[in-house]
Design an enzyme around this catalytic site. Sequence first.
Site, mmCIF file in Angstrom:
data_model
loop_
_atom_site.group_PDB
_atom_site.id
_atom_site.type_symbol
_atom_site.label_atom_id
_atom_site.label_comp_id
_atom_site.label_asym_id
_atom_site.label_seq_id
_atom_site.Cartn_x
_atom_site.Cartn_y
_atom_site.Cartn_z
ATOM 1 N N ARG A 47 -3.162 9.973 6.079
ATOM 2 C CA ARG A 47 -3.251 10.661 4.785
ATOM 3 C C ARG A 47 -4.598 10.359 4.141
ATOM 4 O O ARG A 47 -4.996 9.208 4.024
ATOM 5 C CB ARG A 47 -2.125 10.196 3.863
ATOM 6 C CG ARG A 47 -2.236 10.680 2.416
ATOM 7 C CD ARG A 47 -1.046 10.173 1.594
ATOM 8 N NE ARG A 47 -1.205 10.461 0.176
ATOM 9 C CZ ARG A 47 -1.420 9.545 -0.755
ATOM 10 N NH1 ARG A 47 -1.515 8.266 -0.409
ATOM 11 N NH2 ARG A 47 -1.543 9.876 -2.019
ATOM 12 N N HIS A 92 -7.121 13.218 -5.970
ATOM 13 C CA HIS A 92 -6.816 11.816 -6.218
ATOM 14 C C HIS A 92 -7.802 11.287 -7.250
ATOM 15 O O HIS A 92 -8.741 10.561 -6.929
ATOM 16 C CB HIS A 92 -6.879 11.020 -4.916
ATOM 17 C CG HIS A 92 -6.270 9.656 -5.017
ATOM 18 N ND1 HIS A 92 -5.663 9.025 -3.955
ATOM 19 C CD2 HIS A 92 -6.157 8.794 -6.052
ATOM 20 C CE1 HIS A 92 -5.216 7.838 -4.336
ATOM 21 N NE2 HIS A 92 -5.518 7.671 -5.617
ATOM 22 N N ASN A 137 -2.213 13.317 -6.928
ATOM 23 C CA ASN A 137 -1.643 11.995 -6.699
ATOM 24 C C ASN A 137 -1.188 11.343 -8.002
ATOM 25 O O ASN A 137 -1.953 11.270 -8.966
ATOM 26 C CB ASN A 137 -2.672 11.088 -6.014
ATOM 27 C CG ASN A 137 -2.060 9.797 -5.539
ATOM 28 O OD1 ASN A 137 -1.104 9.807 -4.763
ATOM 29 N ND2 ASN A 137 -2.586 8.673 -6.002
ATOM 30 N N GLU A 138 0.076 10.892 -8.018
ATOM 31 C CA GLU A 138 0.689 10.146 -9.116
ATOM 32 C C GLU A 138 0.158 10.539 -10.500
ATOM 33 O O GLU A 138 -0.350 9.716 -11.267
ATOM 34 C CB GLU A 138 0.570 8.640 -8.892
ATOM 35 C CG GLU A 138 -0.805 8.087 -8.656
ATOM 36 C CD GLU A 138 -0.815 6.621 -8.229
ATOM 37 O OE1 GLU A 138 0.003 6.247 -7.360
ATOM 38 O OE2 GLU A 138 -1.649 5.866 -8.756
ATOM 39 N N ASN A 278 5.180 6.856 -4.631
ATOM 40 C CA ASN A 278 4.294 5.719 -4.399
ATOM 41 C C ASN A 278 4.984 4.463 -4.910
ATOM 42 O O ASN A 278 5.301 4.366 -6.105
ATOM 43 C CB ASN A 278 2.957 5.926 -5.097
ATOM 44 C CG ASN A 278 2.171 7.096 -4.506
ATOM 45 O OD1 ASN A 278 2.557 7.653 -3.482
ATOM 46 N ND2 ASN A 278 1.087 7.463 -5.150
ATOM 47 N N TYR A 280 5.266 0.236 -5.144
ATOM 48 C CA TYR A 280 4.695 -1.102 -5.025
ATOM 49 C C TYR A 280 5.677 -2.102 -5.614
ATOM 50 O O TYR A 280 6.761 -2.297 -5.077
ATOM 51 C CB TYR A 280 3.318 -1.163 -5.712
ATOM 52 C CG TYR A 280 2.293 -0.314 -5.021
ATOM 53 C CD1 TYR A 280 1.557 -0.796 -3.950
ATOM 54 C CD2 TYR A 280 2.055 1.004 -5.426
ATOM 55 C CE1 TYR A 280 0.621 -0.018 -3.294
ATOM 56 C CE2 TYR A 280 1.124 1.799 -4.781
ATOM 57 C CZ TYR A 280 0.406 1.281 -3.717
ATOM 58 O OH TYR A 280 -0.510 2.065 -3.071
ATOM 59 N N GLU A 350 2.887 5.888 -0.550
ATOM 60 C CA GLU A 350 2.082 4.672 -0.655
ATOM 61 C C GLU A 350 3.012 3.472 -0.765
ATOM 62 O O GLU A 350 3.988 3.495 -1.513
ATOM 63 C CB GLU A 350 1.160 4.677 -1.889
ATOM 64 C CG GLU A 350 0.016 5.670 -1.828
ATOM 65 C CD GLU A 350 -0.882 5.600 -3.063
ATOM 66 O OE1 GLU A 350 -0.868 4.551 -3.762
ATOM 67 O OE2 GLU A 350 -1.567 6.585 -3.346
#
Length: 492
Positions: A47, A92, A137-138, A278, A280, A350
């Site tokens: 990606r 992004h 992205n996000e 994503n 974490y 992610e």
Amino acid sequence: MDVFLQQEIPPEYTGDITQQPNVTADSYHRYKEDVAMAATLKLQVYRFSVSWPRVLPEGDTSKINQDGVNYYNNLINELIKNNIQPMITMNHFDYPLATLKKTGGWANKAIVPAFREYADFLFKTFGDRVRLWTTINEANYYCMNFALLPVPGLYTPQVGDDYKCVHHTILAHMEAYRVYEEKYRKTQGGKIGAAALTLWCRPNSTAYEDIQAAERGNLFALGSIYHPVVYGDYPTALKERRVAHYSALEGRSSSRLPSFTDEERARLKGSADFLCFNAYMGTTVADGTKQPRPAGGGTIQSDRDAAEVASDTRPGHFGDLFMRANPWVLRDAPLWIRDNYNNTPLFITENGWADERGKADPKSDPLDDEPRVGYHSVYLQELIRVATEENVNVMGYLVWSLIDAFEWTAGYTRKFGLVHVDYENGSLNRTIKKSAWFFQELGTNRRVPKVPFTFVPGSSTGAGSKAIPMHYAMPFLFVFGLSCLHGLEINI
């Protein structure tokens, strides 16, 4: 040159930059080395994001930078040559300075047709070889933070711009999705996903108020993006009970959160083939309804009424959170997404462990990343369980990231890469780190070695041993911002 990063940007957003990130890892010239590293690691999918200003410096097709187009064509072809599937993120965090000047940026609706033209160009140029796409992205986190940084003479943030930014990214996603349907899907056969970041919220106690605070936190993070693309509008609990309510208390004649038109709602509904997530760390929250309201007007952060307990996930305040593991995030969040969004296919776009030990000990070995093994093992174990035992429709899993890179809020000190880049001496040479065996095992045998995560930030504790004889089968694609999960196992 990144015009934005040449400005006086607050260090909490960039980290302690000792050199401007105009070259960074120089993948532009060294993409073949990076693809070779991905192949050595047995990755199935790579990606990457396309830089809008690199291909369309004026923001539209009036001027095409053929050198930029050639780079992405070469990268895509090199990936395919090495049996690695390309996956493109269209945006992004960067867009052309010309687009900011023409449209006013993401706080203005004029950027939406500009993004549609850009997306159309990408599909036309690269879509014959690319089957997996994400749009922005996000956007939920981007619009709370980086998108709202002032650009002298061009943009000054206003109250409500965070919601306008989210609103316009959703409309831009919709336009990209619909232009693909209208012009390209029949011949190209690709899929397009909508991406969000969550620092998954768990309640601080079993009190009803804390449970509701956690639900609000997750609804503002994920629901703000997923609800419109699945159902055509924002969740009522977000739209009316929070933002409209607080906007009225502030004396505003309308909500800080814009509304979709009837036509937009119809075009939004069902505008994602999969949902990108994503993942974490997680966070613990308590009821925040009694906290003081911000002077001047509310924000996404304040409207959710969820007070973080013992952590601070604002840019510049992460501390060692990226070195900690909360694997329950990949159980709780996928189950919540399954139950709220019709079990739409879910792609973990992610997930990664950041080695920041070099900040405290500059002499530490940058190749010794054994904690990364335990981190990915425990997260994957949770994900595999929800896919196989709870019927969550998991489409794939991507690791962030292939190489060490410039990171927002940390510069070059937060090392997510599976491959070390020699920034320290300026050679930019690539070297695979010690965790490579784990990812090679995944890619070769479709089995996840069961390794505990025992690392404690601030200590020298490792992550367990390579020799642990337990594995889990992976039933989905294992990928790379890393690789995808079809038929993966947990070794037992």
